[in-house]
Design an enzyme around this catalytic site. Structure first.
Site, PDB file in Angstrom:
ATOM      1  N   PRO A 244      11.306-135.708 -10.137  1.00 26.41           N
ATOM      2  CA  PRO A 244      12.011-136.982  -9.966  1.00 26.41           C
ATOM      3  C   PRO A 244      13.508-136.730 -10.159  1.00 26.41           C
ATOM      4  O   PRO A 244      13.943-136.426 -11.268  1.00 26.41           O
ATOM      5  CB  PRO A 244      11.431-137.876 -11.063  1.00 26.41           C
ATOM      6  CG  PRO A 244      10.657-136.990 -11.962  1.00 26.41           C
ATOM      7  CD  PRO A 244      10.559-135.620 -11.400  1.00 26.41           C
ATOM      8  N   ASP A 420      16.275-133.088 -13.377  1.00 27.03           N
ATOM      9  CA  ASP A 420      14.860-133.443 -13.415  1.00 27.03           C
ATOM     10  C   ASP A 420      14.688-134.538 -14.469  1.00 27.03           C
ATOM     11  O   ASP A 420      14.806-134.284 -15.677  1.00 27.03           O
ATOM     12  CB  ASP A 420      14.054-132.182 -13.788  1.00 27.03           C
ATOM     13  CG  ASP A 420      12.562-132.414 -13.762  1.00 27.03           C
ATOM     14  OD1 ASP A 420      12.134-133.583 -13.861  1.00 27.03           O
ATOM     15  OD2 ASP A 420      11.820-131.416 -13.669  1.00 27.03           O
ATOM     16  N   HIS A 421      14.400-135.725 -14.010  1.00 26.40           N
ATOM     17  CA  HIS A 421      14.349-136.874 -14.931  1.00 26.40           C
ATOM     18  C   HIS A 421      13.114-136.847 -15.835  1.00 26.40           C
ATOM     19  O   HIS A 421      12.986-137.659 -16.745  1.00 26.40           O
ATOM     20  CB  HIS A 421      14.385-138.181 -14.130  1.00 26.40           C
ATOM     21  CG  HIS A 421      14.992-139.333 -14.877  1.00 26.40           C
ATOM     22  ND1 HIS A 421      15.353-139.260 -16.211  1.00 26.40           N
ATOM     23  CD2 HIS A 421      15.312-140.594 -14.491  1.00 26.40           C
ATOM     24  CE1 HIS A 421      15.838-140.417 -16.601  1.00 26.40           C
ATOM     25  NE2 HIS A 421      15.828-141.242 -15.574  1.00 26.40           N
ATOM     26  N   ARG A 422      12.224-135.897 -15.611  1.00 26.27           N
ATOM     27  CA  ARG A 422      11.109-135.755 -16.563  1.00 26.27           C
ATOM     28  C   ARG A 422      11.621-135.153 -17.870  1.00 26.27           C
ATOM     29  O   ARG A 422      10.991-135.285 -18.908  1.00 26.27           O
ATOM     30  CB  ARG A 422      10.020-134.842 -15.983  1.00 26.27           C
ATOM     31  CG  ARG A 422       9.307-135.412 -14.768  1.00 26.27           C
ATOM     32  CD  ARG A 422       8.377-134.387 -14.181  1.00 26.27           C
ATOM     33  NE  ARG A 422       9.095-133.170 -13.795  1.00 26.27           N
ATOM     34  CZ  ARG A 422       8.507-132.067 -13.331  1.00 26.27           C
ATOM     35  NH1 ARG A 422       7.180-132.035 -13.221  1.00 26.27           N
ATOM     36  NH2 ARG A 422       9.209-131.009 -12.992  1.00 26.27           N
TER      37      ARG A 422
END
Ligand code: CAO
Length: 448
Positions: A244, A420-422
């Protein structure tokens, strides 16, 4: 021994059809109704079965040939008397083989295993494609088995293999002409499934993008893509689908940095090197990574763990005639600007000459992609997974900046941080980018 010539039966149209797959080779033993070739017309793909049992002594066709009714396909040396008769019940191949051959192209699972297939003329194109004139560029449907999707474009042999492997064909992206699913696509899909990349039974396939015959609209030139291009494409797609992405933007005021850099031009020449803004950006990234270690981490154990790297190796995207390469500069935090500049030059040259070793492209914890020399005011880079952050650098420009009482000309460097929004939250990304802008705005801080 008699020789029998198998010809193209009535395939329902005078325009002919293209040979897209050879199912047998010279020397193969074939049974009656066993598929010899797969033809593809505008409306359907169809397997052309043998009308004789015996050994293939000659093949008159090659992939890509256009065939019409009556064109010779193969010469079969008939094995034994009576073997060629589909209804003789004494074919040279075991009954089980015949049952499989029938299964290959039988659209409905109605025929009992012992039943020979219908006569060739009736056997072809049993499941005509529902293609309409309104969508001529869409892939035509091929023959299909009971319960199989009609809109998947695959030949009978591939459908059979998919059934045996338990793969739902609509989950597989076809790489053949017009998005046709090939055997290799199926194999690759299964390999991916075994590697845990996706579940065969998950039903979460991406819808395939239909192939378009661009030549219908004008002249085209088709070139084969390089391995590097295809590898980059696969990596990009993997990252895009798994990560994401969020991208944050800011401008660094590098007016003083540029003055300083220009002042070092003579020194750079004396050292036999060049000093672009990039080594400063890399050094600033190293310092910002030290202060924001999450940007130098990677997910592990399927997202259970986060690995913080205690080293600072930064990848640098290099545009080469062969494609994109990302050599890695090791220990950027421990090197001087001059040392980093030297490595930028050396690694970029090695990349362009395709002389990078695998180890020179491994171990990166973060990537910088600089399009500053090419142009543009901004872009959103794709994270180089399993890294979690990438910085896109665009061309610096002198712009008017309000200093509280007047507009002053300042050199601004556009930066875009994708992450990476994780792993990286907006706060982490914002702090990293703000720190980077601070460092580039006052490079004296780099020595602190
Ligand atoms: N703004 C303005 N000018 C810039 C600049 C920027 N952000 N970055 C570099 N320049 C200038 C340099 O200063 C140099 O000019 P001078 O000789 O007058 O100083 C000139 O542009 C050429 O620089 P360069 O390309 O030789 O060197 P570099 O260190 O900036 O970049 C490299 C090296 C290998 C990163 C670059 O050549 C390259 O390949 N960039 C493309 C990366 C890429 O494709 N990214 C996209 C990946 S996703 O598809």
């Amino acid at each position: 021994m008699a020789s029998e010539k198998v010809v193209v039966p009535d395939i329902g149209g005078s325009e002919g059809a293209e040979v897209i797959e050879l199912l047998v080779a010279v020397g193969d033993e074939v049974s009656v109704d066993q598929g010899l070739i797969v033809l593809e017309s505008d409306k359907a793909s169809m397997e052309i079965p043998s009308t004789a049992a015996g050994k293939v002594t000659e093949l008159f066709v090659a992939e890509g040939d256009q065939l019409v009714e009556g064109a010779p396909i193969a010469a079969i040396e008939v094995a034994a008397e009576g073997a060629a008769a589909p209804d003789s019940g004494s074919a040279a191949q075991p009954a089980q083989d015949e049952a499989q051959a029938a299964d290959d192209a039988e659209p409905a699972a109605a025929a009992p295993p012992e039943s020979p297939r219908p006569a060739p003329a009736a056997a072809v194109d049993e499941a005509p494609a529902p293609a309409t004139d309104a969508a001529p560029a869409s892939p035509p449907a091929a023959q299909q088995g009971a319960g199989e999707p009609a809109d998947v474009y695959a030949g009978p042999a591939v459908r059979k293999l998919a059934r045996e492997l338990g793969v739902q064909l609509e989950q597989v992206s076809g790489s053949g002409p017009q998005g046709r699913v090939l055997k290799e696509d199926l194999q690759q899909f299964v390999r991916g499934a075994l590697a845990g990349e996706r579940s065969v039974a998950s039903g979460q396939a991406l819808p395939a993008v239909p192939e378009v015959d661009f030549a219908r609209f004008g002249e085209v030139e088709v070139t084969q893509r390089s391995k590097l291009d295809k590898l980059t494409a696969a990596n990009m797609q993997r990252s895009w689908l798994n990560v994401p992405h969020v991208t944050q933007f800011d401008d660094a005021d590098i007016t003083e940095l540029e003055d300083f850099r220009r002042g070092l031009k003579a020194e750079a020449e004396r050292r036999g090197t060049k000093l672009s803004p990039l080594p400063f950006v890399l050094k600033a990234c190293a310092a910002a990574l030290r202060d924001n270690p999450k940007l130098n981490s990677s997910l592990a154990r399927g997202g259970e763990d986060l690995v913080y790297k205690q080293y600072c190796h930064i990848g640098m995207a290099v545009d080469t005639p062969a494609g994109l390469m990302v050599p890695v500069i090791r220990d950027v935090d421990r090197k001087s600007v001059w040392e980093v500049a030297e490595e930028v030059l050396t690694l970029a040259e090695l990349a362009r000459e395709r002389k990078l070793t695998p180890s020179q492209m491994q171990g990166g914890g973060f990537t910088v992609s600089s399009l500053g020399n090419i142009g543009g005011s901004g872009f959103t880079p794709i994270v180089n997974t399993p890294e979690v952050g990438i910085l896109g650098v665009s061309r610096a420009q002198v712009r008017p900046v309000w200093d509280g009482s007047a507009f002053a000309p300042r050199t601004l460097l556009p930066l875009a941080l994708s992450y990476d929004h994780r792993v990286v939250n907006g706060g982490d990304g914002g702090r990293f980018l703000t720190r980077l802008v601070e460092l580039l705005g006052d490079i004296r801080q780099l020595v602190m």
